[in-house]
Design an enzyme around this catalytic site. Structure first.
Site, PDB file in Angstrom:
ATOM      1  N   THR A   1       0.803  -1.224   0.000  1.00  0.00           N
ATOM      2  CA  THR A   1       0.000   0.000   0.000  1.00  0.00           C
ATOM      3  C   THR A   1       0.837   1.276   0.000  1.00  0.00           C
ATOM      4  OG1 THR A   1      -1.464   1.338   1.397  1.00  0.00           O
ATOM      5  CG2 THR A   1      -0.149  -0.297   2.531  1.00  0.00           C
TER       6      THR A   1
ATOM      7  N   TYR B   1      -1.061   0.357  10.841  1.00  0.00           N
ATOM      8  CA  TYR B   1      -1.405  -0.314   9.583  1.00  0.00           C
ATOM      9  C   TYR B   1      -0.235  -0.233   8.588  1.00  0.00           C
ATOM     10  CZ  TYR B   1      -3.478  -0.821   4.911  1.00  0.00           C
ATOM     11  OH  TYR B   1      -3.724  -1.188   3.603  1.00  0.00           O
TER      12      TYR B   1
ATOM     13  N   LYS C   1       1.955  -3.339   7.154  1.00  0.00           N
ATOM     14  CA  LYS C   1       2.019  -3.598   5.710  1.00  0.00           C
ATOM     15  C   LYS C   1       3.459  -3.610   5.218  1.00  0.00           C
ATOM     16  CE  LYS C   1      -2.083  -4.176   3.803  1.00  0.00           C
ATOM     17  NZ  LYS C   1      -2.428  -5.351   2.993  1.00  0.00           N
TER      18      LYS C   1
HETATM   19  P1  NAP Z   1     -11.389  -4.517   2.707  1.00  0.00           P
HETATM   20  O1  NAP Z   1     -12.594  -4.222   1.884  1.00  0.00           O
HETATM   21  O2  NAP Z   1     -11.254  -3.878   4.040  1.00  0.00           O
HETATM   22  O3  NAP Z   1     -11.314  -6.119   2.887  1.00  0.00           O
HETATM   23  C1  NAP Z   1     -10.455  -6.712   3.842  1.00  0.00           C
HETATM   24  C2  NAP Z   1     -10.688  -8.197   3.824  1.00  0.00           C
HETATM   25  O4  NAP Z   1      -9.799  -8.818   4.762  1.00  0.00           O
HETATM   26  C3  NAP Z   1     -12.113  -8.629   4.211  1.00  0.00           C
HETATM   27  O5  NAP Z   1     -12.536  -9.640   3.340  1.00  0.00           O
HETATM   28  C4  NAP Z   1     -11.932  -9.189   5.616  1.00  0.00           C
HETATM   29  O6  NAP Z   1     -12.848 -10.203   5.952  1.00  0.00           O
HETATM   30  C5  NAP Z   1     -10.549  -9.803   5.472  1.00  0.00           C
HETATM   31  N1  NAP Z   1      -9.907 -10.103   6.754  1.00  0.00           N
HETATM   32  C6  NAP Z   1      -9.740  -9.259   7.806  1.00  0.00           C
HETATM   33  N2  NAP Z   1      -9.119  -9.900   8.825  1.00  0.00           N
HETATM   34  C7  NAP Z   1      -8.912 -11.177   8.419  1.00  0.00           C
HETATM   35  C8  NAP Z   1      -8.330 -12.316   9.006  1.00  0.00           C
HETATM   36  N3  NAP Z   1      -7.831 -12.289  10.252  1.00  0.00           N
HETATM   37  N4  NAP Z   1      -8.261 -13.460   8.288  1.00  0.00           N
HETATM   38  C9  NAP Z   1      -8.774 -13.516   7.041  1.00  0.00           C
HETATM   39  N5  NAP Z   1      -9.361 -12.472   6.426  1.00  0.00           N
HETATM   40  C10 NAP Z   1      -9.426 -11.317   7.101  1.00  0.00           C
HETATM   41  O7  NAP Z   1     -10.063  -4.171   1.881  1.00  0.00           O
HETATM   42  P2  NAP Z   1      -9.896  -3.806   0.330  1.00  0.00           P
HETATM   43  O8  NAP Z   1     -10.163  -2.358   0.143  1.00  0.00           O
HETATM   44  O9  NAP Z   1     -10.618  -4.815  -0.500  1.00  0.00           O
HETATM   45  O10 NAP Z   1      -8.325  -3.983   0.160  1.00  0.00           O
HETATM   46  C11 NAP Z   1      -7.750  -5.257  -0.148  1.00  0.00           C
HETATM   47  C12 NAP Z   1      -6.312  -5.286   0.335  1.00  0.00           C
HETATM   48  O11 NAP Z   1      -5.562  -4.248  -0.310  1.00  0.00           O
HETATM   49  C13 NAP Z   1      -6.134  -5.037   1.828  1.00  0.00           C
HETATM   50  O12 NAP Z   1      -5.044  -5.823   2.254  1.00  0.00           O
HETATM   51  C14 NAP Z   1      -5.778  -3.571   1.936  1.00  0.00           C
HETATM   52  O13 NAP Z   1      -5.039  -3.314   3.101  1.00  0.00           O
HETATM   53  C15 NAP Z   1      -4.969  -3.395   0.663  1.00  0.00           C
HETATM   54  N6  NAP Z   1      -5.001  -2.068   0.061  1.00  0.00           N
HETATM   55  C16 NAP Z   1      -6.197  -1.447  -0.182  1.00  0.00           C
HETATM   56  C17 NAP Z   1      -6.221  -0.211  -0.808  1.00  0.00           C
HETATM   57  C18 NAP Z   1      -7.522   0.474  -1.115  1.00  0.00           C
HETATM   58  O14 NAP Z   1      -7.490   1.690  -1.410  1.00  0.00           O
HETATM   59  N7  NAP Z   1      -8.649  -0.233  -1.118  1.00  0.00           N
HETATM   60  C19 NAP Z   1      -5.006   0.397  -1.207  1.00  0.00           C
HETATM   61  C20 NAP Z   1      -3.810  -0.275  -0.943  1.00  0.00           C
HETATM   62  C21 NAP Z   1      -3.815  -1.516  -0.330  1.00  0.00           C
HETATM   63  P3  NAP Z   1     -14.213  -9.919   6.807  1.00  0.00           P
HETATM   64  O15 NAP Z   1     -15.223  -9.513   5.797  1.00  0.00           O
HETATM   65  O16 NAP Z   1     -14.494 -11.229   7.418  1.00  0.00           O
HETATM   66  O17 NAP Z   1     -13.883  -8.836   7.787  1.00  0.00           O
HETATM   67  O1  G4F Z   2     -10.639   6.728   3.392  1.00  0.00           O
HETATM   68  P1  G4F Z   2      -9.572   6.613   4.405  1.00  0.00           P
HETATM   69  O2  G4F Z   2      -9.904   5.936   5.684  1.00  0.00           O
HETATM   70  O3  G4F Z   2      -8.346   5.928   3.657  1.00  0.00           O
HETATM   71  P2  G4F Z   2      -6.783   5.879   3.967  1.00  0.00           P
HETATM   72  O4  G4F Z   2      -6.486   6.202   5.362  1.00  0.00           O
HETATM   73  O5  G4F Z   2      -6.112   6.711   2.919  1.00  0.00           O
HETATM   74  O6  G4F Z   2      -6.473   4.331   3.739  1.00  0.00           O
HETATM   75  C1  G4F Z   2      -6.981   3.629   2.605  1.00  0.00           C
HETATM   76  O7  G4F Z   2      -6.052   3.734   1.551  1.00  0.00           O
HETATM   77  C2  G4F Z   2      -4.783   3.096   1.795  1.00  0.00           C
HETATM   78  C3  G4F Z   2      -3.923   3.329   0.543  1.00  0.00           C
HETATM   79  O8  G4F Z   2      -3.296   4.572   0.623  1.00  0.00           O
HETATM   80  C4  G4F Z   2      -5.037   1.628   2.042  1.00  0.00           C
HETATM   81  F1  G4F Z   2      -3.857   0.984   2.218  1.00  0.00           F
HETATM   82  C5  G4F Z   2      -5.918   1.457   3.259  1.00  0.00           C
HETATM   83  O9  G4F Z   2      -6.198   0.064   3.439  1.00  0.00           O
HETATM   84  C6  G4F Z   2      -7.239   2.181   3.013  1.00  0.00           C
HETATM   85  O10 G4F Z   2      -7.931   1.520   1.974  1.00  0.00           O
HETATM   86  O11 G4F Z   2      -9.021   8.067   4.777  1.00  0.00           O
HETATM   87  C7  G4F Z   2      -8.590   8.962   3.776  1.00  0.00           C
HETATM   88  C8  G4F Z   2      -8.349  10.323   4.423  1.00  0.00           C
HETATM   89  C9  G4F Z   2      -7.472  10.280   5.674  1.00  0.00           C
HETATM   90  O12 G4F Z   2      -6.567  11.351   5.604  1.00  0.00           O
HETATM   91  C10 G4F Z   2      -8.450  10.506   6.822  1.00  0.00           C
HETATM   92  O13 G4F Z   2      -7.873  11.145   7.971  1.00  0.00           O
HETATM   93  O14 G4F Z   2      -9.604  10.842   4.850  1.00  0.00           O
HETATM   94  C11 G4F Z   2      -9.447  11.405   6.142  1.00  0.00           C
HETATM   95  N1  G4F Z   2     -10.760  11.450   6.788  1.00  0.00           N
HETATM   96  C12 G4F Z   2     -11.410  12.594   7.191  1.00  0.00           C
HETATM   97  N2  G4F Z   2     -12.568  12.283   7.761  1.00  0.00           N
HETATM   98  C13 G4F Z   2     -11.526  10.409   7.114  1.00  0.00           C
HETATM   99  C14 G4F Z   2     -12.667  10.929   7.733  1.00  0.00           C
HETATM  100  N3  G4F Z   2     -11.349   9.079   6.931  1.00  0.00           N
HETATM  101  C15 G4F Z   2     -12.329   8.240   7.357  1.00  0.00           C
HETATM  102  N4  G4F Z   2     -12.178   6.913   7.147  1.00  0.00           N
HETATM  103  N5  G4F Z   2     -13.459   8.719   7.985  1.00  0.00           N
HETATM  104  C16 G4F Z   2     -13.678  10.056   8.209  1.00  0.00           C
HETATM  105  O15 G4F Z   2     -14.680  10.459   8.772  1.00  0.00           O
END
Ligand code: NAP
Ligand code: G4F
Length: 331
Positions: A126, A154, A158
């Site tokens: 990430t 986190y 990672k």
């Molecule tokens: P997400 O929607 O939060 O999904 C996380 C998944 O992990 C869910 O299916 C959850 O299952 C599962 N999980 C949590 N704890 C677990 C455990 N102990 N054992 C097995 N499974 C478990 O995340 P996403 O947005 O799809 O992202 C996918 C991956 O990419 C994550 O690793 C995230 O950190 C990484 N990532 C995401 C972004 C982004 O912007 N979306 C960017 C960079 C990296 P449950 O439903 O059972 O909770």
């Molecule tokens: O949407 P966020 O929670 O995403 P964040 O922290 O960027 O993390 C996501 O992207 C990462 C990749 O860069 C992933 F690795 C990670 O798993 C996840 O998918 O927050 C985005 C921004 C932050 O700066 C946070 O402080 O939004 C700001 N924010 C302001 N108000 C908020 C809120 N975030 C959340 N979740 N909720 C709020 O009310």
């Protein structure tokens, strides 16, 4: 013979998009599902009946060995994690166990079952590993060689997952790749992340179901793309002859205020400020102020390019949530 994939994090946003993609490509798809009564199990079974679910948890090494033995995968995509940055500050030890050590548990399950030469492995790294500091190349963005400086439990967990994956590549010759993905969003984004929280609230405000939204810090900037585009990049990484690390990003960065502005425009509101209240509850002990990625390597080597731009991302999310919430109005 069709290829076999095992996806962890099958109930998450990316798990949904990736399993759709692989199924369309003719893969047999297995998904790891955790918990005794995971409420999302029934949703996956209904929406994606082609997935074979295997019970397991990243913190339970024996369950991972069993999952590998059952699926006999050609490709393993490790998407499972504690993925919410704010939650990771409140639950740092759990985050380390799942998001960090869980990666090692899965790599070891592949190795002890003799899969290290056969299985291709994807680790969901990430942009949070960069941390927004050391942003010393303004305009160019972080690439694969930029300095890491994680700013949350986190991000730190990672980073361990990232390095242990590289270590298994170098030590055991595994085809193990890390996708360093910048934020990617969409209709399947969890409601606890800021973009979906906004798109859903905007829809509810328009429909008269709520009158304001509470948020934390509105100034941070993110490089936001569409999740459907990014899973294609994950797959492409595992189709390369050699494993490697790749940044997937749009090369643009926008603030939360920019997101609010576009989202409220979708419901005909020009000034979003009266509808937004700041609540310290949503602030983090340390913030990542700006993320901007440089996807040049992925574009050149993988031929990957994002298709959905920022404006269309906001549009599709608000449109989706308007359709989702409309039936909830009691007339
Ligand atoms: P997400 O929607 O939060 O999904 C996380 C998944 O992990 C869910 O299916 C959850 O299952 C599962 N999980 C949590 N704890 C677990 C455990 N102990 N054992 C097995 N499974 C478990 O995340 P996403 O947005 O799809 O992202 C996918 C991956 O990419 C994550 O690793 C995230 O950190 C990484 N990532 C995401 C972004 C982004 O912007 N979306 C960017 C960079 C990296 P449950 O439903 O059972 O909770
Ligand atoms: O949407 P966020 O929670 O995403 P964040 O922290 O960027 O993390 C996501 O992207 C990462 C990749 O860069 C992933 F690795 C990670 O798993 C996840 O998918 O927050 C985005 C921004 C932050 O700066 C946070 O402080 O939004 C700001 N924010 C302001 N108000 C908020 C809120 N975030 C959340 N979740 N909720 C709020 O009310």
């Amino acid at each position: 013979m069709s290829k076999v994939a095992l996806i962890t994090g099958i109930t998450g946003q990316d798990g949904y998009h990736l399993s759709e993609l692989l199924n369309n490509k003719g893969y047999k798809v297995y998904g790891l599902i955790r918990g005794q009564q995971n409420p999302k199990k029934i949703i996956v079974e209904q929406e994606q009946p082609y997935i074979d679910l295997i019970e397991g948890d990243l913190t339970d090494p024996a369950s991972l060995v069993q999952a590998i033995e059952t699926a006999q995968p050609d490709e393993v995509y490790n998407l499972a994690a504690v993925s919410h940055v704010g939650y990771s500050f409140r639950n740092p030890i759990l985050t380390a166990e799942v998001t960090g050590k869980g990666v090692l548990n899965l790599l070891e399950a592949i190795r002890v079952t003799g899969g290290e030469k056969k299985v291709r492995f994807y680790q969901a790294s990430t942009s949070e590993m960069f941390g927004g500091l050391d942003y010393n190349r303004p305009g160019k963005g972080y690439d694969e060689n930029a300095l890491f400086h994680p700013r949350s439990p986190y991000g730190a967990a990672k980073l361990y997952g990232h390095w242990i994956t590289k270590n298994y590549r170098e030590s055991y010759g595994m085809h193990a790749s890390c996708g360093i993905l910048f934020n990617h969003e969409g209709e399947r984004r969890g409601i606890e992340f800021v973009t979906r929280k906004i798109s859903n609230a905007v829809a509810k405000i328009h429909l008269g179901l709520q009158d304001h939204i509470e948020l934390g810090n509105l100034d941070p900037k993110r490089d936001w793309g569409y999740a459907g585009d990014y899973v294609e990049g994950m797959w492409l990484m595992l189709q390369q002859e050699e494993p490697g690390d790749y940044v997937l990003a749009t090369g643009e960065t926008h603030s939360i205020k920019d997101f609010l502005e576009l989202a409220f425009k979708e419901i005909g509101v020009d000034d979003w400020k009266p509808y937004v209240r700041q609540n310290p509850k949503f602030m983090r002990p340390a913030e990542v102020d700006i993320l901007l990625g440089n996807p040049e390597k992925a574009e050149r080597v993988l031929g990957w390019k994002r298709k959905v731009d920022f404006e269309n991302l906001v549009k599709l999310m608000v449109k989706h949530d308007l359709e989702l919430e409309a039936p909830r109005i009691i007339t």
